[in-house]
Design an enzyme around this catalytic site. Structure first.
Site, PDB file in Angstrom:
ATOM      1  N   ALA A  63     -19.784  16.140  -1.289  1.00 18.17           N
ATOM      2  CA  ALA A  63     -20.622  15.904  -0.111  1.00 18.17           C
ATOM      3  C   ALA A  63     -21.763  16.914  -0.145  1.00 18.17           C
ATOM      4  CB  ALA A  63     -19.785  16.096   1.142  1.00 18.17           C
ATOM      5  N   GLY A 102     -16.137  15.422  -2.798  1.00 11.07           N
ATOM      6  CA  GLY A 102     -16.479  14.022  -2.529  1.00 11.07           C
ATOM      7  C   GLY A 102     -16.844  13.256  -3.794  1.00 11.07           C
ATOM      8  N   GLU A 105     -13.597  12.226  -5.087  1.00  7.34           N
ATOM      9  CA  GLU A 105     -13.098  11.241  -4.108  1.00  7.34           C
ATOM     10  C   GLU A 105     -13.798   9.885  -4.293  1.00  7.34           C
ATOM     11  OE1 GLU A 105     -13.797  13.928  -0.770  1.00  7.34           O
ATOM     12  OE2 GLU A 105     -11.685  13.694  -0.231  1.00  7.34           O
ATOM     13  N   GLU A 125     -12.840  21.914  -1.950  1.00  6.59           N
ATOM     14  CA  GLU A 125     -13.253  22.057  -0.538  1.00  6.59           C
ATOM     15  C   GLU A 125     -12.662  23.297   0.123  1.00  6.59           C
ATOM     16  OE1 GLU A 125     -12.471  19.242  -2.009  1.00  6.59           O
ATOM     17  OE2 GLU A 125     -13.697  17.578  -1.282  1.00  6.59           O
TER      18      GLU A 125
END
Ligand code: 3H9
Length: 717
Positions: A63, A102, A105, A125
């Site tokens: 992200a 992310g 992911e 994270e």
């Protein structure tokens, strides 16, 4: 909008390429691009399948970290993930490089995953005070099993393509990632088989049910490696949900709730401050971005002791051949055998293969003759702290080492300008203050002398990055950044001892605050005798804060090295045991110096030690010795054991509110009468303006820098 996704069609396969340099985070433009490109591919009947990859060296680095804590615009990441997971056409993630957070992911929402040989994946994270909130806590355990997934998520470590294949995270490794992925997905699209979704892989979850061992081990791992942190516990709760809840979407919802709790937690802000702080530290405000970086092909080290050996390992590990010089063969033999033992230890722990060890260790050579350093591009002197000795060494180096090479001193506090002055190349002289053990500690203070050139500074910062250090620039001033602050901090710890607290009380209070090691344990480790001997030599009376330590030295209690200091130590152990016999010394010295010993609360201990750090840090900033407050935080976290989840002393001050900091400083100034608590002018000014500790003032507004000759700090290091 930031970032985009390129859309291209080859042989009925849509190729989606994430394009958001340099590392393709999932910024708003990328999320929108992904959503739209998948919709296009779905709606286009001529498209049979999709390949998703990244431009440049990264697949997707996660992200966009800069969006956390603000208003996130555009399509949400989880909407994109849903779109990917339920795409009507089969999708393969062609993991061409870095796939973190992310990014991994995203790949886990695809039907298949192929990686290039050099790619690596991870869910880091936790390093940002977060958990993998895009389904990672639910999907990774389904592929790798809960134990391995927890290990990855709690350590935040990266996993190579080969390891990812062994763990079942990816399906294959490719030489030519995009071409082979196109071929692969074309075949899959032709077959009638159902394209797998990770959400449906329940086997490993069902297997783990009813057995708490994995979760208990994860808790123990978090307690040991991530003391005081909030996110690890949340990650474990998510995996517990993945194991025990049948409905995948319900597990996802739990993950979302736990993620939000992390997002609003102050630790998240503190840790992201350090993420960006470490990157900002490499940018030097008055050094142009395009400054030439010199090519460093070979390094030389003077001194084969603990520091020299550790620094040599850093260069060798980074693939730079290194030659170590010492004054006698016996020292060299000892030094090189310590280095070899360190590498053997890494091999035994599975961190290096024997072949890797041979190649790295083989790039370290040794000798007694300075002439062998003549072809080095940088030479780092790492002998003990003695200015005259350093002058001699730099004079010799200047004569022998080729023109244009950098000469660096690994001093922890001596005057770099004075060292540079004995050479004919002061523009190429710089301080490189590594922390012990240098092969492990991340901090590198890069000390900029008056004449250090932009090129030298930029090159040394680039070397710092290559050696995987958190490199921070300090102006040449007593104690630089870290030791100057440490001096204030330990002095206050010692004052608390003089006023009535006991070492274990001070240590426990500060360790509960989050410091890795309390100040008295640290002083015992470093050795109380260093300062004592220096003070004896100077013939001056010990300052108040040093009186007890000096008295302990008179009793041959030097710390761990003599098995007795503020604590007692048993043979072969570094564990501190109480030393009640010291208490009469504390009482005697307190009384002799006019102190009536009193009960001191843990709150006062923490406040006084941390405020001393903050106030000194503000002075360091106002003198421009550090470029910005975040640099000070990076120093203190990476070199002095300050808890990362508090974001460093300067961030801690900002989070507390500068008004509050000043109020507390005034209170302790009144209680102690000590000017250490006189609020720094910079704090007063910023508090008045409602500002925060940030950038150093520009040159014209700076407070005058501490002078080496005048500083008590310099005399102690
Ligand atoms: C996440 O994914 C949450 C999700 O689970 C769920 C949400 C719902 N965003 O380090 P470098 C910038 S959390 C924004 O010097 P390297 C970086 O600031 C995220 N920016 O390069 C720097 O900018 P500048 C999980 C990012 O080659 C530039 O890129 N992911 C991001 O030494 C180059 O970076 C992570 O935690 C980002 N995600 O190392 C990965 N990543 O040039 C964090 C980098 O202006 N990133 N930037 O200073 C890294 O670990 C390293 O940057 C990486 C590259 C290994 C990727």
């Amino acid at each position: 909008m930031k970032g985009t996704v390129l859309y291209e069609v080859q042989e009925n396969v849509a190729i989606l390429t994430v394009d958001n340099p340099p590392v393709n985070p999932l910024s708003d433009g990328v999320r929108t691009g992904l959503y739209e490109c998948i919709t296009n591919a779905e709606d286009d009947d001529s498209i049979d399948a999709v390949v998703l990859t990244g431009n440049g060296r990264a697949f997707i680095a996660g992200a966009d970290i800069s969006e956390f804590g603000g208003n996130v615009e555009g399509i949400s990441l989880n909407d994109v993930f849903k779109k990917l997971e339920f795409c009507k056409k089969p999708i393969v993630a062609a993991i061409n490089g870095i796939a973190l957070g992310g990014g991994l992911e995203t790949a886990l929402c695809c039907n298949y995953r192929i990686a290039s040989k050099t790619a690596f994946v991870g869910l880091p994270e936790v390093n940002l005070g977060l958990l993998p909130g895009g389904g990672g806590t639910q999907r990774l355990p389904r592929l790798a099993g809960p134990a391995e997934a927890l290990k990855m998520m709690l350590t935040g470590s990266h996993v190579s393509a080969k390891q990812a294949l062994d763990l079942g995270i990816i399906d294959n490794i490719a030489e030519d990632i995009v071409t082979e992925s196109i071929e692969f997905i074309k075949e899959k699209a032709k077959s009638t088989e159902i394209h797998p979704k990770v959400r449906d892989f329940n086997e490993k979850m069902i297997e783990a049910r009813g057995n708490d061992t994995v979760l208990l081990e994860a808790q123990a791992m978090a307690a040991k490696g991530r003391k005081g942190q909030f996110a690890p516990g949340q990650i474990i709760k998510c995996v517990e949900a993945a194991i025990n809840i049948d409905d995948f979407d319900e597990g996802l919802k739990k993950e979302g709730d736990y993620f939000l709790e992390c997002l609003v937690h102050p630790q998240r802000e503190a840790m992201i401050h350090i993420f960006f702080g470490e990157r900002a530290a490499s940018k030097i405000s008055d050094v142009p971005k395009d400054t030439k970086i010199m090519d460093i092909k070979k390094a030389g080290i003077i001194g084969s002791g603990t520091m020299g050996g550790g620094i040599a390992m850093c260069f060798a590990n980074a693939g730079i051949p290194v030659h170590i010089i010492d004054q006698d063969q016996e020292n060299l033999d000892r030094g090189i055998s310590v280095i070899e033992k360190n590498y053997d230890f890494m091999v035994n722990r599975g961190r290096l293969t024997s072949e890797q060890k041979e190649s790295i260790f083989g790039s370290i050579s040794t000798g007694l003759d300075y002439k062998d350093l003549s072809d080095c591009d940088i030479v780092i002197e790492a002998v003990y702290e003695n200015l005259e000795l350093k002058h001699e060494i730099f004079k010799s180096l200047d004569e022998i080492v080729k023109e244009g090479a950098i000469l660096a001193s690994n001093t922890s506090g001596l005057d770099i300008d004075s060292i540079a002055s004995v050479t004919n190349r002061p523009e190429l002289v710089v301080g490189t203050h590594f922390f012990s053990p240098a092969n492990i500690m991340r901090l590198l203070e890069v000390v900029r002398g008056k004449q250090t050139s932009d090129e030298t500074l930029a090159t040394v910062m680039a070397i710092g990055k290559k050696l995987r250090k958190a490199a921070v620039v300090s102006l040449n001033a007593p104690g630089f950044i870290g030791n100057r602050m440490l001096f204030r901090y330990t002095a206050q710890a010692n004052m608390l001892l003089l006023e009535g607290a006991l070492p274990h009380q001070v240590d426990q209070a500060l360790e509960s605050f989050g410091l890795n090691m309390g100040p008295f344990r640290m002083m015992d480790l470093v050795g109380l005798d260093l300062g004592w001997r220096a003070r004896k030599l100077s013939g001056k009376e010990s300052p108040l804060h040093a009186k007890i330590g000096d008295e302990l030295c008179e009793q041959n209690r030097y710390g761990q090295k003599s098995k007795a200091g503020y604590y007692n130590y048993s043979e072969g152990s570094r564990a501190p045991n109480p030393a009640p016999e010291n208490e009469k010394t504390y009482e005697k010295i307190s009384c002799e110096n006019g102190f009536t010993r009193r009960e001191i609360s843990d709150e006062e201990i923490v406040d006084r030690c941390i405020l001393a750090l903050i106030n000194e840090g503000a002075d360091i900033l106002s003198e421009g010795v550090a470029q910005r407050a975040a640099d000070i935080d990076v120093v203190y976290i990476n070199g002095y054991g300050f808890p990362i989840w508090r974001g460093g002393p300067m961030h801690h001050a900002n989070a507390m509110g500068l008004d509050k900091v000043i109020e507390k400083l005034e209170k302790y100034r009144e209680i102690t009468g000590n000017d250490v608590y006189k609020p720094s002018d910079m704090l007063l000014k910023l508090a008045k303006e409602g500002g925060k500790l940030g950038e150093a003032p520009n040159k014209t507004e700076r407070k005058e820098k501490l002078d080496f000759a005048m500083s008590s700090v310099a005399n102690n290091f």
